[in-house]
Design an enzyme around this catalytic site. Structure first.
Site, PDB file in Angstrom:
ATOM      1  N   LEU A  10       3.353  53.925  31.856  1.00  0.00           N
ATOM      2  CA  LEU A  10       3.663  54.525  30.556  1.00  0.00           C
ATOM      3  C   LEU A  10       2.543  54.186  29.583  1.00  0.00           C
ATOM      4  CD1 LEU A  10       7.504  53.854  30.185  1.00  0.00           C
ATOM      5  CD2 LEU A  10       6.300  55.617  31.507  1.00  0.00           C
ATOM      6  N   ARG A  17      -0.174  50.085  14.887  1.00  0.00           N
ATOM      7  CA  ARG A  17      -0.532  48.778  14.331  1.00  0.00           C
ATOM      8  C   ARG A  17      -1.907  48.280  14.774  1.00  0.00           C
ATOM      9  NH1 ARG A  17       4.410  45.391  16.063  1.00  0.00           N
ATOM     10  NH2 ARG A  17       4.778  47.166  17.432  1.00  0.00           N
ATOM     11  N   GLN A  79       3.520  63.608  27.742  1.00  0.00           N
ATOM     12  CA  GLN A  79       4.703  63.421  26.898  1.00  0.00           C
ATOM     13  C   GLN A  79       4.291  63.821  25.487  1.00  0.00           C
ATOM     14  OE1 GLN A  79       5.982  59.419  25.877  1.00  0.00           O
ATOM     15  NE2 GLN A  79       8.138  60.010  25.845  1.00  0.00           N
ATOM     16  N   GLY A  84      11.013  57.822  23.501  1.00  0.00           N
ATOM     17  CA  GLY A  84      11.538  56.602  24.115  1.00  0.00           C
ATOM     18  C   GLY A  84      11.048  56.425  25.539  1.00  0.00           C
ATOM     19  N   GLY A 143      14.306  43.180  24.850  1.00  0.00           N
ATOM     20  CA  GLY A 143      15.611  43.517  25.407  1.00  0.00           C
ATOM     21  C   GLY A 143      16.135  42.300  26.171  1.00  0.00           C
ATOM     22  N   GLU A 158      18.961  46.053  23.820  1.00  0.00           N
ATOM     23  CA  GLU A 158      17.779  45.927  22.958  1.00  0.00           C
ATOM     24  C   GLU A 158      18.090  45.034  21.760  1.00  0.00           C
ATOM     25  OE1 GLU A 158      14.536  47.434  23.623  1.00  0.00           O
ATOM     26  OE2 GLU A 158      15.731  47.182  25.422  1.00  0.00           O
ATOM     27  N   TYR A 370     -46.340  40.550  25.428  1.00  0.00           N
ATOM     28  CA  TYR A 370     -45.584  41.751  25.804  1.00  0.00           C
ATOM     29  C   TYR A 370     -46.200  42.386  27.046  1.00  0.00           C
ATOM     30  CZ  TYR A 370     -43.766  46.429  26.091  1.00  0.00           C
ATOM     31  OH  TYR A 370     -43.191  47.574  26.569  1.00  0.00           O
ATOM     32  N   ALA A 384     -51.602  33.297  26.251  1.00  0.00           N
ATOM     33  CA  ALA A 384     -50.700  33.479  25.116  1.00  0.00           C
ATOM     34  C   ALA A 384     -51.110  34.673  24.260  1.00  0.00           C
ATOM     35  CB  ALA A 384     -50.708  32.216  24.261  1.00  0.00           C
TER      36      ALA A 384
HETATM   37  C1  UD1 Z   1      10.644  47.828  25.743  1.00  0.00           C
HETATM   38  C2  UD1 Z   1      12.029  47.649  26.356  1.00  0.00           C
HETATM   39  C3  UD1 Z   1      12.507  46.217  26.095  1.00  0.00           C
HETATM   40  C4  UD1 Z   1      11.513  45.241  26.634  1.00  0.00           C
HETATM   41  C5  UD1 Z   1      10.131  45.491  26.059  1.00  0.00           C
HETATM   42  C6  UD1 Z   1       9.142  44.625  26.759  1.00  0.00           C
HETATM   43  C7  UD1 Z   1      13.024  49.855  26.165  1.00  0.00           C
HETATM   44  C8  UD1 Z   1      14.020  50.680  25.466  1.00  0.00           C
HETATM   45  N1  UD1 Z   1      12.917  48.599  25.767  1.00  0.00           N
HETATM   46  O1  UD1 Z   1      10.825  47.700  24.342  1.00  0.00           O
HETATM   47  O2  UD1 Z   1      13.768  46.018  26.711  1.00  0.00           O
HETATM   48  O3  UD1 Z   1      11.945  43.916  26.326  1.00  0.00           O
HETATM   49  O4  UD1 Z   1       9.747  46.855  26.284  1.00  0.00           O
HETATM   50  O5  UD1 Z   1       7.894  44.725  26.125  1.00  0.00           O
HETATM   51  O6  UD1 Z   1      12.382  50.316  27.078  1.00  0.00           O
HETATM   52  N2  UD1 Z   1       6.171  54.530  25.592  1.00  0.00           N
HETATM   53  C9  UD1 Z   1       5.829  55.812  25.916  1.00  0.00           C
HETATM   54  N3  UD1 Z   1       6.570  56.833  25.407  1.00  0.00           N
HETATM   55  C10 UD1 Z   1       7.631  56.638  24.595  1.00  0.00           C
HETATM   56  C11 UD1 Z   1       7.963  55.315  24.261  1.00  0.00           C
HETATM   57  C12 UD1 Z   1       7.219  54.287  24.774  1.00  0.00           C
HETATM   58  O7  UD1 Z   1       4.876  56.043  26.653  1.00  0.00           O
HETATM   59  O8  UD1 Z   1       8.246  57.623  24.198  1.00  0.00           O
HETATM   60  C13 UD1 Z   1       5.380  53.427  26.117  1.00  0.00           C
HETATM   61  C14 UD1 Z   1       4.671  52.730  24.975  1.00  0.00           C
HETATM   62  O9  UD1 Z   1       3.357  53.242  24.835  1.00  0.00           O
HETATM   63  C15 UD1 Z   1       4.665  51.287  25.425  1.00  0.00           C
HETATM   64  C16 UD1 Z   1       5.872  51.164  26.337  1.00  0.00           C
HETATM   65  O10 UD1 Z   1       6.258  52.477  26.662  1.00  0.00           O
HETATM   66  O11 UD1 Z   1       3.531  51.022  26.216  1.00  0.00           O
HETATM   67  C17 UD1 Z   1       7.016  50.389  25.716  1.00  0.00           C
HETATM   68  O12 UD1 Z   1       7.496  51.056  24.582  1.00  0.00           O
HETATM   69  P1  UD1 Z   1       7.944  50.315  23.288  1.00  0.00           P
HETATM   70  O13 UD1 Z   1       8.410  51.316  22.314  1.00  0.00           O
HETATM   71  O14 UD1 Z   1       6.891  49.380  22.844  1.00  0.00           O
HETATM   72  O15 UD1 Z   1       9.198  49.494  23.827  1.00  0.00           O
HETATM   73  P2  UD1 Z   1       9.755  48.155  23.232  1.00  0.00           P
HETATM   74  O16 UD1 Z   1      10.502  48.479  21.994  1.00  0.00           O
HETATM   75  O17 UD1 Z   1       8.714  47.145  23.157  1.00  0.00           O
END
Ligand code: UD1
Ligand code: CA
Length: 463
Positions: A10, A17, A79, A84, A143, A158, A370, A384
């Site tokens: 993913l 940030r 995506q 999510g 989570g 979460e 050089y 030199a």
């Molecule tokens: C997620 C987990 C959480 C875990 C944590 C660990 C879920 C709902 N929660 O939370 O339980 O403890 O990771 O770090 O999964 N991403 C996408 N597309 C999206 C959303 C996210 O590609 O639509 C990717 C983000 O780029 C990131 C990763 O998924 O690399 C995690 O997403 P993020 O929103 O950071 O999840 P957390 O809230 O950290």
């Protein structure tokens, strides 16, 4: 039990940030994009499918990764809106095999190791779900793993949805899972976004699996840093330091002596023979190969360099795309630019710049010189302050110096020019024509003394 392995990374998140125009997963650790680290680790498991879910900065991400990993068979899933983690995996569903297993990784969690992933694969029985977990004294933001009275994992909750009691749980979800493909599609289709963040949580598949009576097994991360993600530059720097320390430890384990493992930067790969020593604050880039018994002084930068046995590189030398023959000495303060080839037993001293040149066995270029586009034979001594004048403002020209030549200090060799073997060039010469072998050549205005000139100047007027 090993089955057809699909890996989904993913990597669609924006990374607001990071405060950067660069997509988050392209930010580097050890000069390599975070996503590339993950892709390489994934590839080391020989998956049948390696799928990257991309969104923010998607084209750039795709272009850079395809360029960096031309031999990998990467599949891309788009995506368009980040709804999510569950939705993200759903975007890859069409590319997954109908049977087999899917391992979920993250483009912004770069230090996950092959060993940990293999431990997860080893836990797969054919009919279970395997999670990677960790225990944190401060689990805030993660989570939490919810277990029943029998101690079995039944769900993930979460932070934002957790009760006060659940927030006390220190066992956390790292986000890495191994999921059976047969059930995966139905699980992903039944996810809802009815939660505090309005997102489709991938974590909810754990409760679905549990409700269907599937066993949920877990592996604990061998090292906590393996599951650390990057959301900002503070975390990026933290992971960079961990990565650098790991690299330094590997060098020590391989038998290289480091003056201080906290003060070395490896932005590529080093391989080294026996009994090498590296002093503080050296930077290694690209591929650096050291032979046996190589000593590298403080503050050196080696960028794609091959060094043979028994070489000493003295402090503050900068070497780029160069090869150094055995028993040679370089520096301090030497600069070897691309195409420099030092043969055996050469001495290159302070404030010497060499580019695209070969220096023969036992030849010395010791001070303030050089050398560019030159071919220098054996046992040559360059005095030199000498310069190969290789550039006329339009074109570059070659200087050829035969064996046993002695170039006096401050010699300008105006290329193209050949200095035949055994020549001796008087100091301060400007050499514009080829010189004959075994003769003294000198080109210098004759020195004169104007007798009485100073005395006359110093005599007061009118006295
Ligand atoms: C997620 C987990 C959480 C875990 C944590 C660990 C879920 C709902 N929660 O939370 O339980 O403890 O990771 O770090 O999964 N991403 C996408 N597309 C999206 C959303 C996210 O590609 O639509 C990717 C983000 O780029 C990131 C990763 O998924 O690399 C995690 O997403 P993020 O929103 O950071 O999840 P957390 O809230 O950290
Ligand atoms: Ca996160």
């Amino acid at each position: 039990m090993q089955q057809q392995l699909n890996i989904v990374i993913l990597a669609a998140g924006q990374g607001k940030r990071m405060n950067s125009a660069l997509p988050k997963v392209l930010h580097p650790i050890g000069t390599k994009a975070m996503l590339q680290h993950v892709v390489e680790t994934a590839q080391s498991l020989n998956p049948q499918q390696l799928i990257i879910v991309h969104g923010h900065g998607g084209e750039q991400v795709q272009q850079i990764l395809n360029q960096a990993c031309p031999n990998f068979n990467l599949t891309w899933a788009w995506q368009d809106r980040q709804l999510g983690t569950g939705h993200a995996l759903k975007c890859a569903l069409g590319q997954l095999s109908s049977t087999g297993i899917t391992l979920v990784l993250y483009g912004d969690v770069p230090l996950i190791s092959q060993a940990t992933l293999q431990a997860m694969l080893a836990k797969y029985t054919g009919n279970n779900l395997v999670m990677l977990t960790d225990n944190l004294t401060n689990p805030f933001g993660y989570g939490r793993i919810v277990r029943n009275h029998a101690g079995e994992i039944i769900a993930i909750v979460e932070e934002k949805d957790a009760t006060t009691e659940q927030k006390l749980i220190q066992e956390i979800n790292t986000g890495f899972y191994l999921l059976p493909n047969i059930q995966l599609a139905s699980w992903l289709h039944s996810l809802s976004n009815n939660n505090s963040q309005g997102e489709y949580y991938l974590t909810d598949v754990v409760a679905l699996a549990s409700q269907q009576g599937m066993a949920i097994d877990y592996v604990k991360a061998a090292n906590s840093y393996e599951v650390l993600g990057v959301n900002n530059k503070v975390q990026l720097e933290q992971l960079e330091r961990i990565y650098q320390l790991n690299q330094a430890n590997s060098l020590l384990e391989a038998g290289i002596t480091l003056a201080d493992k906290q003060r070395i930067e490896i932005r590529g790969q080093i391989t080294a023979g026996k009994d090498c020593f590296i002093d503080i604050n050296c930077i290694f880039k690209g591929s650096v190969i050291l032979g046996d018994n190589v000593t590298i002084g403080a503050g050196c930068i080696l960028d794609n360099v091959t060094v043979a046995d028994n070489v000493t590189i003295k402090p503050y030398s900068i070497l780029e795309q160069a090869t150094i023959g055995e028993l040679s000495q370089v520096g301090p303060y030497a600069r070897l630019r691309p195409g420099t080839k030092l043969l055996e037993h050469t001495h290159i001293g302070n404030f010497v710049e060499i580019k695209n040149s070969t220096i023969g066995n036992q030849s010395k270029v010791n001070h303030l010189t050089y050398i560019g586009d030159a071919q220098i034979g054996q046992k040559v001594n360059i005095g030199a302050g000498s310069v190969t004048c290789n550039y006329d403002g339009k074109n570059k020209f070659k200087t050829i110096i035969g064996d046993n030549v002695f170039i006096g200090s401050g010699t300008m060799m105006v290329a193209p020019v050949v200095i035949q073997q055994g020549s001796l060039i008087g100091a301060g010469s400007v050499i514009t024509k080829n010189t004959p072998a075994n003769e003294l050549t000198i080109s210098r205005a004759k020195q004169v003394t104007i007798t009485g000139w100073l005395a006359k100047r110093n005599t007061p007027q009118g006295s």
